[in-house]
Design a protein around this motif. Structure first.
Motif, PDB file in Angstrom:
ATOM      1  N   GLN A 291      81.669  74.109 -13.175  1.00 18.92           N
ATOM      2  CA  GLN A 291      82.595  75.247 -13.096  1.00 18.92           C
ATOM      3  C   GLN A 291      84.004  74.825 -13.518  1.00 18.92           C
ATOM      4  O   GLN A 291      84.679  75.538 -14.243  1.00 18.92           O
ATOM      5  CB  GLN A 291      82.633  75.830 -11.676  1.00 18.92           C
ATOM      6  CG  GLN A 291      81.356  76.562 -11.268  1.00 18.92           C
ATOM      7  CD  GLN A 291      81.140  77.848 -12.053  1.00 18.92           C
ATOM      8  OE1 GLN A 291      82.076  78.423 -12.595  1.00 18.92           O
ATOM      9  NE2 GLN A 291      79.899  78.283 -12.126  1.00 18.92           N
ATOM     10  N   PHE A 292      84.431  73.657 -13.042  1.00 20.46           N
ATOM     11  CA  PHE A 292      85.755  73.168 -13.439  1.00 20.46           C
ATOM     12  C   PHE A 292      85.793  72.887 -14.937  1.00 20.46           C
ATOM     13  O   PHE A 292      86.790  73.128 -15.606  1.00 20.46           O
ATOM     14  CB  PHE A 292      86.122  71.893 -12.672  1.00 20.46           C
ATOM     15  CG  PHE A 292      86.782  72.152 -11.345  1.00 20.46           C
ATOM     16  CD1 PHE A 292      88.006  72.805 -11.276  1.00 20.46           C
ATOM     17  CD2 PHE A 292      86.186  71.756 -10.164  1.00 20.46           C
ATOM     18  CE1 PHE A 292      88.617  73.049 -10.051  1.00 20.46           C
ATOM     19  CE2 PHE A 292      86.795  71.995  -8.933  1.00 20.46           C
ATOM     20  CZ  PHE A 292      88.011  72.647  -8.886  1.00 20.46           C
ATOM     21  N   GLU A 293      84.662  72.391 -15.453  1.00 22.98           N
ATOM     22  CA  GLU A 293      84.600  72.017 -16.862  1.00 22.98           C
ATOM     23  C   GLU A 293      84.735  73.226 -17.787  1.00 22.98           C
ATOM     24  O   GLU A 293      85.111  73.084 -18.950  1.00 22.98           O
ATOM     25  CB  GLU A 293      83.254  71.330 -17.110  1.00 22.98           C
ATOM     26  CG  GLU A 293      83.377  70.048 -17.880  1.00 22.98           C
ATOM     27  CD  GLU A 293      82.018  69.458 -18.157  1.00 22.98           C
ATOM     28  OE1 GLU A 293      81.122  69.558 -17.281  1.00 22.98           O
ATOM     29  OE2 GLU A 293      81.843  68.915 -19.256  1.00 22.98           O
ATOM     30  N   ARG A 294      84.412  74.412 -17.271  1.00 18.90           N
ATOM     31  CA  ARG A 294      84.505  75.611 -18.109  1.00 18.90           C
ATOM     32  C   ARG A 294      85.936  76.109 -18.247  1.00 18.90           C
ATOM     33  O   ARG A 294      86.202  76.996 -19.042  1.00 18.90           O
ATOM     34  CB  ARG A 294      83.630  76.721 -17.518  1.00 18.90           C
ATOM     35  CG  ARG A 294      82.158  76.363 -17.590  1.00 18.90           C
ATOM     36  CD  ARG A 294      81.322  77.348 -16.838  1.00 18.90           C
ATOM     37  NE  ARG A 294      81.006  78.500 -17.661  1.00 18.90           N
ATOM     38  CZ  ARG A 294      80.049  79.350 -17.389  1.00 18.90           C
ATOM     39  NH1 ARG A 294      79.307  79.191 -16.304  1.00 18.90           N
ATOM     40  NH2 ARG A 294      79.810  80.371 -18.164  1.00 18.90           N
TER      41      ARG A 294
ATOM     42  N   GLY B 148      90.815  73.226 -21.405  1.00 15.87           N
ATOM     43  CA  GLY B 148      91.518  71.943 -21.392  1.00 15.87           C
ATOM     44  C   GLY B 148      91.053  70.977 -20.320  1.00 15.87           C
ATOM     45  O   GLY B 148      91.673  69.944 -20.100  1.00 15.87           O
ATOM     46  N   ILE B 149      89.962  71.306 -19.619  1.00 19.36           N
ATOM     47  CA  ILE B 149      89.443  70.420 -18.580  1.00 19.36           C
ATOM     48  C   ILE B 149      88.157  69.772 -19.098  1.00 19.36           C
ATOM     49  O   ILE B 149      87.178  70.464 -19.376  1.00 19.36           O
ATOM     50  CB  ILE B 149      89.150  71.193 -17.271  1.00 19.36           C
ATOM     51  CG1 ILE B 149      90.384  71.941 -16.774  1.00 19.36           C
ATOM     52  CG2 ILE B 149      88.584  70.267 -16.190  1.00 19.36           C
ATOM     53  CD1 ILE B 149      91.453  71.073 -16.165  1.00 19.36           C
TER      54      ILE B 149
ATOM     55  N   ARG C 116      87.076  64.622 -11.231  1.00 17.07           N
ATOM     56  CA  ARG C 116      88.192  64.276 -10.357  1.00 17.07           C
ATOM     57  C   ARG C 116      88.588  65.486  -9.504  1.00 17.07           C
ATOM     58  O   ARG C 116      88.819  65.358  -8.287  1.00 17.07           O
ATOM     59  CB  ARG C 116      89.374  63.806 -11.211  1.00 17.07           C
ATOM     60  CG  ARG C 116      90.464  63.105 -10.448  1.00 17.07           C
ATOM     61  CD  ARG C 116      91.308  62.238 -11.365  1.00 17.07           C
ATOM     62  NE  ARG C 116      91.654  62.917 -12.586  1.00 17.07           N
ATOM     63  CZ  ARG C 116      92.731  63.694 -12.747  1.00 17.07           C
ATOM     64  NH1 ARG C 116      93.573  63.862 -11.751  1.00 17.07           N
ATOM     65  NH2 ARG C 116      92.971  64.286 -13.897  1.00 17.07           N
ATOM     66  N   LEU C 117      88.626  66.662 -10.114  1.00 14.23           N
ATOM     67  CA  LEU C 117      89.015  67.869  -9.380  1.00 14.23           C
ATOM     68  C   LEU C 117      87.964  68.209  -8.325  1.00 14.23           C
ATOM     69  O   LEU C 117      88.282  68.542  -7.184  1.00 14.23           O
ATOM     70  CB  LEU C 117      89.204  69.044 -10.340  1.00 14.23           C
ATOM     71  CG  LEU C 117      90.312  68.871 -11.395  1.00 14.23           C
ATOM     72  CD1 LEU C 117      90.400  70.097 -12.288  1.00 14.23           C
ATOM     73  CD2 LEU C 117      91.650  68.596 -10.737  1.00 14.23           C
TER      74      LEU C 117
ATOM     75  N   ARG D  83      97.954  78.484 -16.740  1.00  9.31           N
ATOM     76  CA  ARG D  83      96.974  78.650 -17.813  1.00  9.31           C
ATOM     77  C   ARG D  83      95.575  78.811 -17.232  1.00  9.31           C
ATOM     78  O   ARG D  83      94.788  79.666 -17.660  1.00  9.31           O
ATOM     79  CB  ARG D  83      97.036  77.425 -18.744  1.00  9.31           C
ATOM     80  CG  ARG D  83      96.359  77.627 -20.063  1.00  9.31           C
ATOM     81  CD  ARG D  83      96.891  76.643 -21.112  1.00  9.31           C
ATOM     82  NE  ARG D  83      97.001  75.297 -20.581  1.00  9.31           N
ATOM     83  CZ  ARG D  83      96.015  74.392 -20.579  1.00  9.31           C
ATOM     84  NH1 ARG D  83      94.857  74.690 -21.109  1.00  9.31           N
ATOM     85  NH2 ARG D  83      96.216  73.190 -20.080  1.00  9.31           N
ATOM     86  N   LEU D  84      95.246  78.002 -16.218  1.00 14.17           N
ATOM     87  CA  LEU D  84      93.922  78.072 -15.608  1.00 14.17           C
ATOM     88  C   LEU D  84      93.737  79.406 -14.887  1.00 14.17           C
ATOM     89  O   LEU D  84      92.686  80.036 -14.999  1.00 14.17           O
ATOM     90  CB  LEU D  84      93.731  76.910 -14.629  1.00 14.17           C
ATOM     91  CG  LEU D  84      93.801  75.501 -15.244  1.00 14.17           C
ATOM     92  CD1 LEU D  84      93.588  74.443 -14.176  1.00 14.17           C
ATOM     93  CD2 LEU D  84      92.773  75.338 -16.353  1.00 14.17           C
TER      94      LEU D  84
END
Lengths: 199, 199
Positions: A14-17, A20-21, A28-29, B28-29
């Protein structure tokens, strides 16, 4: 069988979507969420759902708001004779940061771009024209981006608005404050000379 | 009154609390969430809560898992005579990526660090000793970080474990694969010479 903790992998993806992540940052998040108390994850989750559910477009100016009318449209102290037309809700925030502009806004949600199949009908131009027909607007500031698409949109709208007897202006082109002339491109410099002012 | 959309500001501040995410990135996120369908925000929120609620420490090795025992501890194919002792659950993932190690792990959740008030009692050392007392472990690999704290922890644990007649080893020090000798520090190079092997 590869090592895999399903709920963690799910959170990482989910964070990867997010823009810029990458994979490492997403990991890490996700770990930072695991290391914090459960209430933090709960609050984060609520903020996500709340923001997505409650925020929509202002009925009048099409900017983001959680009410029916946005904070600016419902502020009686704003100058209702002038509308600043921008491409994106983020542009409204940028102008508000200047604390200079006291008029209203109108967000187009894009710019005319035939290559991307975005014509005038995909933008909030109808809504702008409706606002102009039944209000005391005296000036429209075209504050679309200084790009080919932004220019095309500005001139398209100015052709629609001028017959109504409303003044249409465009943001000034010139060198950015604090910039270095050495690195300014020739188009910007040419426009800066063209628009020179007496001091 | 400053321009403020409460649910958006709330979401931005949640993103901002993540490590390495500043104000601009947080904005941005948050906007990327608003631009996507509500189901995405819903899924993200579920993943956050799920991960935080379901993931806990493995009853045996103290690594992360969503079951009672982690995937590695419950895998019958793993070699139960060897335990690799690491500081952090992320280290387990790092070793698993090598696909070389087939034994079990034990996660200490930190290293002895008097300056940070972390003594042996704050680490999962009791749990390690309990595992050693009633199992057929023949070797402990101390894979704590190559830092002062990691070294202190490794030697503390080896002093506890050796009397039990269990072999204690330490990860090899040396130059990293693919590294450039020119940039290796003198301590690493000295250890690499010390630990040289015949070819």
């Amino acid at each position: 069988m590869a090592y895999n903790i399903v709920p963690l992998t799910e959170l990482v993806s989910q964070f990867e979507r997010l823009p810029g992540i990458g994979k490492k940052t997403a990991f890490r998040l996700a770990f930072s969420i695991l290391e914090q108390p459960p209430e933090r994850a709960q609050k984060f989750a609520e903020a996500l759902i709340n923001a997505r559910e409650k925020i929509h477009f202002c009925k009048s100016c099409q900017a983001l708001t959680d009410g029916e009318l946005c904070q600016i449209c419902s502020d009686e102290a704003r100058d209702r004779s002038i509308i600043c037309v921008v491409e994106d809700p983020k542009d409204v925030m940028a102008f508000e940061r200047t604390r200079e502009y006291k008029g209203l806004y109108h967000v187009l949600h894009g710019a005319i771009s035939p290559l991307d199949n975005i014509g005038p009908d995909q933008l909030r131009i109808k809504e702008l024209m409706a606002r102009l027909s039944d209000s005391a607007v005296e000036e429209i500031i075209m504050a679309t981006n200084p790009t080919v698409e932004g220019e095309a949109t500005a001139s398209y709208i100015s052709r629609l608005v001028k017959p109504l007897g409303i003044k249409v202006t465009r943001l000034a082109y010139g060198v950015p404050v604090g910039g270095d002339l050495e690195y300014a491109d020739e188009f910007t410099l040419a426009r800066a000379i063209e628009g020179r002012n007496e001091i």
